[in-house]
Scaffold this active site. Structure first.
Site, mmCIF file in Angstrom:
data_model
loop_
_atom_site.group_PDB
_atom_site.id
_atom_site.type_symbol
_atom_site.label_atom_id
_atom_site.label_comp_id
_atom_site.label_asym_id
_atom_site.label_seq_id
_atom_site.Cartn_x
_atom_site.Cartn_y
_atom_site.Cartn_z
ATOM 1 N N ARG A 168 35.349 68.535 53.330
ATOM 2 C CA ARG A 168 34.806 69.154 54.543
ATOM 3 C C ARG A 168 33.568 69.958 54.153
ATOM 4 N NH1 ARG A 168 37.823 73.657 58.499
ATOM 5 N NH2 ARG A 168 35.893 74.645 59.208
ATOM 6 N N HIS A 169 32.629 70.103 55.095
ATOM 7 C CA HIS A 169 31.521 71.039 54.914
ATOM 8 C C HIS A 169 32.077 72.446 55.085
ATOM 9 C CE1 HIS A 169 28.455 67.929 54.904
ATOM 10 N NE2 HIS A 169 28.897 67.462 56.054
ATOM 11 N N VAL A 170 32.366 73.122 53.987
ATOM 12 C CA VAL A 170 32.947 74.460 54.056
ATOM 13 C C VAL A 170 32.619 75.202 52.772
ATOM 14 C CG1 VAL A 170 35.193 73.759 53.073
ATOM 15 C CG2 VAL A 170 35.047 75.769 54.588
ATOM 16 N N ARG B 37 31.850 69.506 50.498
ATOM 17 C CA ARG B 37 30.543 68.870 50.381
ATOM 18 C C ARG B 37 29.410 69.660 51.030
ATOM 19 N NH1 ARG B 37 33.571 65.983 54.280
ATOM 20 N NH2 ARG B 37 32.444 65.489 56.213
#
EC number: 2.8.2.-
Length: 376
Positions: free
Chosen positions: A136-138, A78
């Site tokens: 995950r923010h990735v 995300r």
């Protein structure tokens, strides 16, 4: 693609090679998720499922019936300040309803990984019981590079200036919980920085309002290569390629209901019933709690400068938006916008920095509080 998608799609492509109405979908070397989906949406009738455990059934325009298993490995890497807290809250509810494993991460401010970190994360994700959805923010991870099964990716983006403004004021003043609460979360922020006028930040070219920090969305799709963090054509084109080859759907936050509708159609194992949950009045109340407070609009001069500095971000945003609208048209969905907004007019571009970008200090680590409130 993972084994549940690659093999059946290649078999389907080979089997349909002799069919006139399905010929355009066939590929001797296999079919990517996005390419197959675009072909299917124009050549095959809408599908239906009877329960969360059933396979996917397609009815072709030439009378054939094809059955494909659902993907059991989905990754939602995300993008920050693009509605991810709302979507994660929905996923928590849906995971309990449909029985898939929702895997979140306690790491929220590390989007770029070393090679060893990539290998370790991919290994950990790959050992999760299927079906799973990892979020995950990735930045994009290439599972196949490290010998893993490539999962189905999904994501949502928004207008780049709107995303930047949301993040700028969220860092300073938070959302419905108020300024005092957010000051506790960002104790290191000096008062002069917290109350820095947005126009001054942009016009005086402060680091937070200039490149490379404004180059934010594209790296989520370009990947972990160092050049993905450099504003330019290379990162832009690589991001487009990954969207086409590895992402089942990249939606637009401005049309979130249509995004959820398509996710429900394409991934019913995960998203069946999501639209009714989202439209529930109680859930709408929770959605209002995530709205950033104290946002102000920059001057037209400052906005034009942002457009210029974010030219690659806008080229990518409009590319994704056009692909999203094309998919909607093929599935018979009408865009709610009466007319598309005018694209920004770029003048002489300013030099684009290639130094290491600055991480957001406080990527959201608080989806759980939303879940707790919902269960009260």
């Amino acid at each position: 693609m993972g084994p549940l998608w690659g093999a059946p799609l290649r078999a389907w492509a080979a089997a349909s090679a002799g069919s006139r109405c399905c010929l355009s979908c066939a590929s001797p070397s296999g079919t990517t998720v996005s390419a197959w989906l675009r072909c299917w949406s124009s050549a095959w009738a809408p599908f239906s499922t009877s329960s969360a455990g059933d396979p996917l059934v397609f009815y072709s325009t030439c009378g054939s019936i094809w059955v494909l298993p659902f993907p059991s490995q989905v990754v939602y890497n995300r993008v920050g300040k693009c509605g991810s807290r709302t979507v994660v809250l929905l996923l928590r509810i849906l995971s309990e309803k449909h029985g898939f494993k929702l895997v979140t991460s306690d790491i929220h401010n590390k989007t770029r990984l070393t090679k060893n970190e990539q290998m370790e994360l991919i290994k950990n994700i790959s050992t999760v019981e299927q079906p799973y959805l990892f979020t995950r923010h990735v930045h994009f991870l290439n599972f196949s590079r490290f010998g893993g099964d490539q999962p189905v990716y999904i994501n949502i983006i928004r207008d780049p200036v709107s995303r930047f403004l949301s993040n700028y004021f969220f860092r300073r003043f938070g959302d419905w919980r108020g300024e005092q609460n957010h000051m506790i979360r960002t104790p290191s922020m000096r008062q002069e920085e917290r109350y820095l006028d947005i126009n001054e930040c942009i016009l005086e070219n402060y680091p937070e309002c200039s490149n490379p920090r404004l180059f934010y969305i594209i790296p989520y799709f370009c990947g972990q290569h160092p050049r993905c963090r450099e504003p330019g054509e290379w990162a832009l084109e690589r991001a487009k390629l990954n969207v086409n080859e590895n992402f089942l759907l990249v939606g637009i936050l401005e049309e979130l209901e249509d995004v959820l509708l398509l996710l429900e159609r394409f991934l019913p194992h995960y998203f069946k019933g999501v639209l009714s949950i989202y439209k529930d009045p109680e859930h709408r109340k929770l959605g209002n709690m995530t709205v950033t407070v104290k946002k102000t609009v920059p001057s037209p001069e400052a906005v034009q400068i942002l457009y210029q500095r974010m030219r690659y971000e806008y080229e990518f945003y409009h590319y994704v938006k056009e692909q999203f609208h094309l998919l909607k048209r093929k599935l018979g969905l009408k865009s709610r916008a009466s007319r598309p907004p005018l694209r920004p007019q770029f003048f002489i571009p300013t030099p684009l920095e290639t130094e290491e970008p600055i991480d957001d200090e406080e990527q959201d680590d608080d989806e759980k509080w939303l879940e707790d409130i919902y269960k009260r």
